[in-house]
Design an enzyme around this catalytic site. Structure first.
Site, PDB file in Angstrom:
ATOM      1  N   ARG A 123       2.789   4.897   6.430  1.00 50.42           N
ATOM      2  CA  ARG A 123       3.165   4.174   7.654  1.00 50.42           C
ATOM      3  C   ARG A 123       3.669   2.760   7.370  1.00 50.42           C
ATOM      4  O   ARG A 123       3.978   2.020   8.294  1.00 50.42           O
ATOM      5  CB  ARG A 123       1.969   4.113   8.605  1.00 50.42           C
ATOM      6  CG  ARG A 123       1.476   5.483   9.044  1.00 50.42           C
ATOM      7  CD  ARG A 123       0.105   5.397   9.679  1.00 50.42           C
ATOM      8  NE  ARG A 123      -0.911   4.982   8.709  1.00 50.42           N
ATOM      9  CZ  ARG A 123      -2.201   4.808   9.012  1.00 50.42           C
ATOM     10  NH1 ARG A 123      -2.621   4.998  10.247  1.00 50.42           N
ATOM     11  NH2 ARG A 123      -3.051   4.429   8.072  1.00 50.42           N
ATOM     12  N   CYS A 167      -6.191  -0.117   6.835  1.00 50.87           N
ATOM     13  CA  CYS A 167      -5.930   0.498   5.532  1.00 50.87           C
ATOM     14  C   CYS A 167      -7.044   1.495   5.190  1.00 50.87           C
ATOM     15  O   CYS A 167      -8.225   1.144   5.158  1.00 50.87           O
ATOM     16  CB  CYS A 167      -5.846  -0.589   4.456  1.00 50.87           C
ATOM     17  SG  CYS A 167      -5.460   0.081   2.820  1.00 50.87           S
ATOM     18  N   HIS A 203      -2.280  -4.133   4.917  1.00 46.03           N
ATOM     19  CA  HIS A 203      -2.113  -3.747   6.323  1.00 46.03           C
ATOM     20  C   HIS A 203      -3.470  -3.482   6.958  1.00 46.03           C
ATOM     21  O   HIS A 203      -4.397  -3.028   6.297  1.00 46.03           O
ATOM     22  CB  HIS A 203      -1.195  -2.528   6.464  1.00 46.03           C
ATOM     23  CG  HIS A 203      -1.755  -1.263   5.884  1.00 46.03           C
ATOM     24  ND1 HIS A 203      -2.290  -0.255   6.658  1.00 46.03           N
ATOM     25  CD2 HIS A 203      -1.878  -0.835   4.606  1.00 46.03           C
ATOM     26  CE1 HIS A 203      -2.699   0.726   5.877  1.00 46.03           C
ATOM     27  NE2 HIS A 203      -2.466   0.408   4.629  1.00 46.03           N
ATOM     28  N   CYS A 262       0.844  -1.199   0.000  1.00 43.69           N
ATOM     29  CA  CYS A 262       0.000   0.000   0.000  1.00 43.69           C
ATOM     30  C   CYS A 262       0.880   1.251   0.000  1.00 43.69           C
ATOM     31  O   CYS A 262       1.983   1.254   0.542  1.00 43.69           O
ATOM     32  CB  CYS A 262      -0.900  -0.008   1.235  1.00 43.69           C
ATOM     33  SG  CYS A 262      -2.076   1.377   1.260  1.00 43.69           S
ATOM     34  N   ASP A 302       0.392   3.761   1.707  1.00 41.03           N
ATOM     35  CA  ASP A 302       0.322   4.344   3.053  1.00 41.03           C
ATOM     36  C   ASP A 302       1.720   4.658   3.598  1.00 41.03           C
ATOM     37  O   ASP A 302       2.597   3.787   3.621  1.00 41.03           O
ATOM     38  CB  ASP A 302      -0.405   3.350   3.980  1.00 41.03           C
ATOM     39  CG  ASP A 302      -0.804   3.976   5.299  1.00 41.03           C
ATOM     40  OD1 ASP A 302       0.075   4.546   5.988  1.00 41.03           O
ATOM     41  OD2 ASP A 302      -1.995   3.907   5.648  1.00 41.03           O
TER      42      ASP A 302
END
Ligand code: CO
Length: 214
Positions: A46, A101, A98, A42, A44
């Protein structure tokens, strides 16, 4: 505004640190990349691929997009996959989702976010496919977690359905597709039981009763 000084400063320090650890580090990297893993994760912020698995530059080939999707007609993702399998000869494709998400959550909630909703529509399709299982979850949080896991499984299936991976398996090339999920809460990875390393295993995963997918 035009020059992001802190980032350039970080970069200078990082480069220096790497060269202190190994004066030949960058010189060796310039000459070749021979990663054995393709990471499909992803976007993302993080979930930084290399850091999570502790791999330095040169060892992980990476493709990231919102909600780690592998769409049959996405030439960007397919090109990365093809180059990784056919040219670099990588042996492991890792699809890593994750928990928490935002893309999966947005698909579940169904609020309008603009263009990206067309991308997230693929996750809503997965929701529809596994609706009975998802609606049986005890809470919204559990449903979201399960959808994050099911999304990984579906993307593993999609990777295996590409001509790239099908052809690799047909010619006997060693290639495994793994499905993992990362937990933002503790920084730990979990392998979902969806790894496929042959056409037969891939067919079996597609026909599996998903109530035991994780
Ligand atoms: Co995400």
């Amino acid at each position: 505004m035009r020059i992001l000084h802190p980032l350039f400063e970080n970069n200078r320090r990082w480069s220096e640190k790497m060269r202190q650890g190994d004066p030949e580090f960058f010189r060796q990297l310039v000459n070749q990349q021979k990663p054995n893993y393709l990471w499909i994760g992803c976007s993302d912020s993080r979930v930084p691929a290399n850091e999570i698995v502790g791999l330095p530059p040169g060892e992980l080939f990476v493709h990231r997009n919102i909600a780690n999707l592998v769409i049959h007609t996405d030439m960007n993702c397919l090109s990365v996959l093809q180059y990784a399998v056919d040219v670099l000869g990588i042996e492991h494709v890792i699809v890593c989702g994750h928990y928490g998400c935002g893309g999966v959550r947005a698909a579940l909630e169904g609020h309008a976010h603009g263009l990206v909703d067309n991308w997230l529509r693929h996750i809503r399709d997965i929701y529809q496919k596994h609706r009975a299982l998802l609606e049986a979850e005890a809470s919204e949080g559990a449903c979201l977690r399960r959808l994050c896991e099911l999304n990984v499984m579906e993307q593993v299936i999609n990777v295996g359905n590409t001509t790239i991976v099908q052809d690799a398996w047909s010619r006997g090339q060693a290639l495994a597709v793994h499905g993992w999920i990362y937990d933002l809460k503790d920084g730990l990875l979990k392998g979902l039981d969806v790894c496929v390393a042959s056409g037969e295993e891939h067919t079996a995963l597609q026909g599996r009763d998903v109530t035991c997918a994780s």
